[in-house]
Scaffold this active site. Structure first.
Site, PDB file in Angstrom:
ATOM      1  N   GLU A 321       0.807  -0.423 -10.022  1.00 46.16           N
ATOM      2  CA  GLU A 321       2.062  -1.161  -9.854  1.00 46.16           C
ATOM      3  C   GLU A 321       2.263  -2.212 -10.945  1.00 46.16           C
ATOM      4  O   GLU A 321       2.625  -3.355 -10.677  1.00 46.16           O
ATOM      5  CB  GLU A 321       2.125  -1.801  -8.459  1.00 46.16           C
ATOM      6  CG  GLU A 321       2.062  -0.764  -7.343  1.00 46.16           C
ATOM      7  CD  GLU A 321       2.243  -1.327  -5.940  1.00 46.16           C
ATOM      8  OE1 GLU A 321       1.882  -2.491  -5.711  1.00 46.16           O
ATOM      9  OE2 GLU A 321       2.735  -0.575  -5.076  1.00 46.16           O
ATOM     10  N   ASP A 395       0.225   4.154   1.925  1.00 43.21           N
ATOM     11  CA  ASP A 395       0.298   2.696   1.810  1.00 43.21           C
ATOM     12  C   ASP A 395       0.558   2.049   3.158  1.00 43.21           C
ATOM     13  O   ASP A 395       1.660   1.561   3.403  1.00 43.21           O
ATOM     14  CB  ASP A 395       1.411   2.317   0.817  1.00 43.21           C
ATOM     15  CG  ASP A 395       1.414   0.828   0.515  1.00 43.21           C
ATOM     16  OD1 ASP A 395       0.426   0.165   0.851  1.00 43.21           O
ATOM     17  OD2 ASP A 395       2.407   0.346  -0.056  1.00 43.21           O
ATOM     18  N   GLU A 423       3.330  -5.260   7.191  1.00 41.33           N
ATOM     19  CA  GLU A 423       4.303  -4.931   6.140  1.00 41.33           C
ATOM     20  C   GLU A 423       5.234  -3.794   6.551  1.00 41.33           C
ATOM     21  O   GLU A 423       6.444  -3.880   6.365  1.00 41.33           O
ATOM     22  CB  GLU A 423       3.557  -4.567   4.856  1.00 41.33           C
ATOM     23  CG  GLU A 423       4.483  -4.104   3.750  1.00 41.33           C
ATOM     24  CD  GLU A 423       3.748  -3.757   2.460  1.00 41.33           C
ATOM     25  OE1 GLU A 423       2.531  -3.993   2.364  1.00 41.33           O
ATOM     26  OE2 GLU A 423       4.419  -3.257   1.543  1.00 41.33           O
TER      27      GLU A 423
END
Ligand code: BDP
Length: 704
Positions: A321, A395, A423
């Protein structure tokens, strides 16, 4: 005169206080005081049962603490606080056992424990393990918490307090405990400016700007909470690391935190930015094979250890990332990790090198990439490198199959990375108890060495003979009064700590003990709260990812957005994952598709290659299937999808309704805070159902 001057409101308050006193003395439980959640599970609410209270008081009539001074102070303070709350009276501290009913806390070298002849068992349990047993000392009845080390005695103290707080009998105690994983760490994704990546409970606890001069007293409570779970380390800063955290100024700040947390058994670690030799060191390169770069890291390590002698090591997110890494210099992950490992080795530090990489040039299927990059490197890492891998290959979705890397790198110890912060699970708005999700992961059989090769055995080192073992949890804490935003999110911090200690504990058992400490010991209340907690993860899965459909979210990872076709990266979109078209839906990862199934050991690979033998929960994770595909239930795929969305929305509404029934059984302040969030959860769950069904119906052309 005096009585007349008391205002009516004050008089009413006084009356209520008196009444509460009378009821308490009579052993009648009163409605709990208003609470803000800041005490977490360490509330130490008064024991209601007169029988238990009497037994506890007779067993613990005095305290003798014999440990090294810093830990002894913490143990004594916690016992004083805990026992005062639980037993309703101070328990006197003594220097020796002078009468029946002494609680002794000590290490193998403290005079009382040394004389007991328990050294063999204490040695076997190690410096973090402990025993709690009844014995006679000089002919007097004593309950002894003993460990080979200070940490173990601290953990044993919290263990006993937990038993008392949950209302357990301590008449026949014979506890022997030892953690299953050596390193039990929180990972804070805290930025130096006080914000928290994926944090939903306020700002960073560290208050960097005030350090090192001012230590927030809350850090002590943070230390207590973690010690109560046996967590022994904390990574202070975001994996998307700012190189400034390695400057002298920030090392001094980290050292102040380390000094504060040390007596609680917590070591401090830092996330390191791989480009730091350039950014803050003035070098022209960060190439791991460059001698000047190697020197820079060696000097940096020495500088850190001077300030923090027990520094744990570095956590590194490299070439992921947009983060810098060894591949920027055509070097491998092993080259990068080993260079840092060599710098830390003389000081006893470790490198936790993250396997969260998904370079699109490696393979078209995102979930295959980390395996393809890391597995060939097995056996090339230094012995103080641990590869840190998220539980699933994508993820932190609400449900993923385990990451195929587990078991496939037998020569490399691994850190299991779990995400406590929600998240992808409704942030701090949705009530989702994560224990069942983590248990599902730990209990999965990888077949790496034949049947019985569970992830738990890989994580705890027993399957492949690793001596370094570690579990990391991405923290959900912030500076809000209740620490985690949602009062129930604290349960996930709790559960993480308990599973890091012992991954064989059940979701039910952990929920039960958390509820008793946090909310109430009344059996009906405990039962009602446990029921809504235990069903919450499956409810969330039902309304957000039925049958394994995944990543149907928008930018903030909260909002429902199946139409998301993120232009920046295909694998950040939703359409890349669900692949809905007129024929069907799902990601084909079979041998005829991306082939991801073959990263798993047989028979998992074979089973998951065939929709008929794939567990329904992973159906659309591994397969692209026609809308009229028949599920074992007889329903078509479309009907199955519709049913899951409907059930999920109903379950969310049920959780809200069940909570409403608890009004008056728990304190009003926390009741209301939870109720407000559950209202939103019900609304969101219905929105997920409505939006996803309308969206997918465009492709299926079927009604719902
Ligand atoms: C993703 C998060 C991102 C993290 C990344 C990571 O969206 O904020 O930086 O994981 O784990 O889940 O590195």
């Amino acid at each position: 005169m005096a009585a007349m001057s008391v205002a009516p409101a004050a008089r009413a308050r006084k009356f209520r206080a008196c009444l509460a006193c009378i009821l308490t003395l009579a052993g009648v439980p009163t409605v709990a005081r208003a609470e803000d959640g800041s005490d977490l599970w360490l509330r130490y609410a008064a024991v209601e049962s007169p029988v238990l209270l009497d037994a506890y008081r007779r067993t613990i009539a005095s305290l003798v603490v014999q440990q090294s001074p810093a830990t002894a102070a913490i143990v004594s303070k916690e016992l004083a606080r805990g026992l005062k709350g639980l037993l309703g009276a101070e328990v006197p501290a003594r220097t020796s056992v002078t009468g029946d009913g002494a609680l002794v806390v000590g290490t193998a070298t403290s005079p009382i424990v040394a004389a007991l002849g328990w050294n063999a068992v204490l040695k076997e349990l190690g410096p973090e393990g402990f025993v709690i047993r009844h014995t006679l000392i000089g002919g007097r009845r004593a309950l002894v918490i003993a460990s080979a080390g200070d940490r173990g005695a601290l953990y044993g103290t919290f263990h006993l307090l937990r038993l008392l707080s949950t209302g357990a009998s301590i008449a026949q105690l014979d506890v022997r405990e030892r953690p299953r994983h050596q390193l039990r760490l929180l990972n804070h994704w805290d930025n130096l400016n006080g914000s928290i990546e994926r944090g939903y409970a306020g700002r960073s606890l560290w208050r960097w700007e005030e350090l090192p001069a001012t230590i927030d007293p809350r850090l002590h409570d943070y230390g207590r909470a973690n010690a109560s779970l046996g967590l022994n380390g904390t990574v202070l800063n975001n994996v998307n690391a700012n190189a400034q955290s390695l400057t002298a100024a920030y090392i001094a700040k980290a050292a102040a935190i380390a000094d504060t947390l040390r007596p609680y058994g917590l070591k401090v670690y830092l996330s390191a930015n791989f480009a730091a030799p350039g950014t803050i060191g003035g070098l022209a390169t960060a190439d791991p094979l460059d001698p000047a770069v190697q020197r820079w890291w060696k000097d940096k390590a020495a500088e850190i250890y001077k300030a923090i002698p027990d520094f744990g090591g570095f956590l590194v997110k490299a070439n992921s990332e947009g983060q810098p890494g060894p591949q920027d210099y055509q070097r491998t992950h092993a080259d990068g990790a080993n260079m840092l490992a060599d710098a830390l080795k003389p000081h006893g530090g470790i490198v936790m090198w993250r396997a969260f990489v998904y370079d699109a040039s490696v393979d078209p299927d995102r979930i295959k990439r980390a395996y393809m990059e890391f597995v060939p490197l097995d056996g090339t890492f230094r012995d103080n490198v641990i590869v840190q891998t998220k539980n699933g290959p994508l993820d932190f979705m609400p449900r993923e199959p385990y990451h195929a890397v587990f078991g496939a790198m037998p020569k490399t110890p691994n850190v299991v990375e779990l995400q406590i912060t929600q998240e992808y699970l409704g942030h701090s708005t949705h009530l989702v108890y994560l224990a069942p999700m983590w248990k599902e992961f730990f209990d999965t059989d990888t077949f790496a060495r034949g049947p019985g090769s569970t992830v738990a055995k890989i994580a705890d080192g027993t399957l492949q003979g690793h001596t370094v073992t570690a579990i990391a949890g991405v923290a959900n804490t912030g500076n809000e009064r209740n620490w985690t935003g949602h009062h129930f999110a604290a349960a996930n911090w709790y559960v993480f700590g308990r599973l890091a200690w012992n991954s064989s504990l059940s979701s039910e058992a952990i929920a039960d003990e958390w509820i008793r400490q946090t909310w109430s010991r009344r059996p009906e209340t405990v039962q009602a709260i446990a029921t809504l907690m235990l069903g919450s993860r499956e409810a969330f899965v039902n309304y957000t990812m039925p049958l394994g459909l995944h990543h149907l979210i928008g930018g903030d990872h909260y909002a429902v957005m199946p139409e998301n076709d993120d232009k920046r990266r295909l694998d950040w979109s939703a359409t890349y994952y669900h692949r809905a078209d007129a024929k069907g839906v799902g990601f084909d990862r079979t041998r005829g598709g991306s082939g991801a199934v073959d990263q798993y050991f047989k028979p998992n690979a074979d089973r998951w290659n065939d929709p008929k033998t794939t567990p329904e929960k992973f159906l659309l994770w591994f397969h692209h299937l026609p809308w009229d595909y028949r599920l074992p239930s007889g329903q078509t795929l479309w009907q199955g999808i519709v049913a899951h969305y409907r059930r999920g929305a109903e379950q969310a509404a049920d959780i809200e309704r069940d909570w409403t029934a608890l009004k008056g059984s728990v304190d009003d302040e926390r009741y209301a805070a939870v109720a407000a969030r559950l209202r939103q959860q019900t609304i969101d769950a219905a929105a997920w159902r409505d939006k996803c069904l309308a969206y997918f119906a465009q492709f299926s052309k079927l009604s719902y």
